[in-house]
Design an enzyme around this catalytic site. Structure first.
Site, PDB file in Angstrom:
ATOM      1  N   ARG A 121       0.423  -1.051  -0.015  1.00 47.97           N
ATOM      2  CA  ARG A 121       0.500   0.274  -0.004  1.00 47.97           C
ATOM      3  C   ARG A 121       0.169   1.133   0.019  1.00 47.97           C
ATOM      4  O   ARG A 121       0.533   2.370   0.220  1.00 47.97           O
ATOM      5  CB  ARG A 121      -0.957   0.063   0.862  1.00 47.97           C
ATOM      6  CG  ARG A 121      -1.709  -0.937   1.321  1.00 47.97           C
ATOM      7  CD  ARG A 121      -3.118  -0.671   2.394  1.00 47.97           C
ATOM      8  NE  ARG A 121      -4.195  -2.278   1.907  1.00 47.97           N
ATOM      9  CZ  ARG A 121      -5.161  -1.859   1.328  1.00 47.97           C
ATOM     10  NH1 ARG A 121      -5.434  -1.169   0.240  1.00 47.97           N
ATOM     11  NH2 ARG A 121      -5.760  -3.241   0.744  1.00 47.97           N
ATOM     12  N   LEU A 122       2.051   1.151  -0.435  1.00 44.04           N
ATOM     13  CA  LEU A 122       2.608   1.888  -0.658  1.00 44.04           C
ATOM     14  C   LEU A 122       2.483   3.199  -2.388  1.00 44.04           C
ATOM     15  O   LEU A 122       3.804   3.112  -3.012  1.00 44.04           O
ATOM     16  CB  LEU A 122       4.838   1.377  -0.476  1.00 44.04           C
ATOM     17  CG  LEU A 122       4.873   1.620   0.765  1.00 44.04           C
ATOM     18  CD1 LEU A 122       5.835   1.276   1.090  1.00 44.04           C
ATOM     19  CD2 LEU A 122       3.756   2.381   2.036  1.00 44.04           C
TER      20      LEU A 122
END
Ligand SMILES: Cc1cc2nc3c(=O)[nH]c(=O)nc-3n(C[C@H](O)[C@H](O)[C@H](O)COP(=O)(O)O)c2cc1C
Length: 194
Positions: free
Chosen positions: A173-174
């Site tokens: 989720r970066l």
């Protein structure tokens, strides 16, 4: 405008990649509008052309979107290309496309779609589908043997972008977000936290 910070070629590259993924409607975009009280509404439309002037689509001006844009000429667009793990959001003012350009695009549409445009009482309640089919048959007879003219309310609009955000899925989720904001004739680009 410097090419380096121009989001348009970047968008065009993504769109051509999306067209190669086998998606049925790679040019589909969610179009958000709002009425003068700020109440939002959304629907899908097809992007027909994109260039330095903006993002063009065609619609019936009597539709809800058409009426909302007449009163409040700003819109947001959202593309999500699942196979590319990418999203693009566009915001900007909305301008009409010239009649000449709209006529030219109308002329490329299949005849049945042209007759269908005449048959629709845009967004009015329809009690039975057979009524729509009967109108289609009536207009097919009316225009038999000659080109179908463009209905007066069928028109093109262009979203002239002042913000374009590219989102790309990344592990953990970066995700990557890059926001381009128009400043006069230039674009300023900055990263955003996901
Ligand atoms: C894939 C897809 C493409 C569509 N393309 C258009 C389009 O280009 N123009 C349009 O007016 N409506 C298009 N529609 C229909 C709209 O989503 C919407 O139902 C219609 O325009 C009425 O919207 P409104 O009442 O919010 O104005 C499309 C729908 C789908 C699902």
């Amino acid at each position: 405008m410097t090419r380096r910070n121009n989001p348009l070629p970047r968008f065009q590259r993504l769109l051509s990649r999306a067209k190669k993924t086998g998606l049925r409607e790679p040019a589909a975009m969610i179009l958000a509008t709002a009425d003068p009280q700020g109440r939002p509404s959304v629907r899908t439309v097809l992007l027909k052309e994109v260039d330095a002037r903006g993002f063009a689509f065609y619609t019936n001006l009597r539709s809800r979107k058409g009426r909302e844009l007449a009163a409040n000429p700003r819109a947001a667009l959202c593309f999500y290309w699942e196979p590319l793990e990418a999203q693009v959001i566009v915001e900007g003012g909305v301008k009409p496309i010239s009649r000449r350009e709209a006529d030219a695009y109308w002329a490329t549409r299949p005849r049945e779609s042209q007759i269908a445009a005449w048959s629709s009482l845009q967004s009015k309640p329809l009690s039975r589908r057979t009524l729509l089919l009967a109108r289609f048959a009536r207009y097919a007879r009316r225009f038999a043997g000659r080109p179908v003219p463009r209905p007066p309310d069928w028109a093109g609009l262009r979203v002239v972008p002042d913000r374009i955000e590219f989102w790309r899925r990344r592990p953990f989720r970066l995700h990557e977000r890059q926001l381009y904001v128009r400043q006069g004739s230039r674009w300023k680009v900055r990263r955003l936290y996901p």
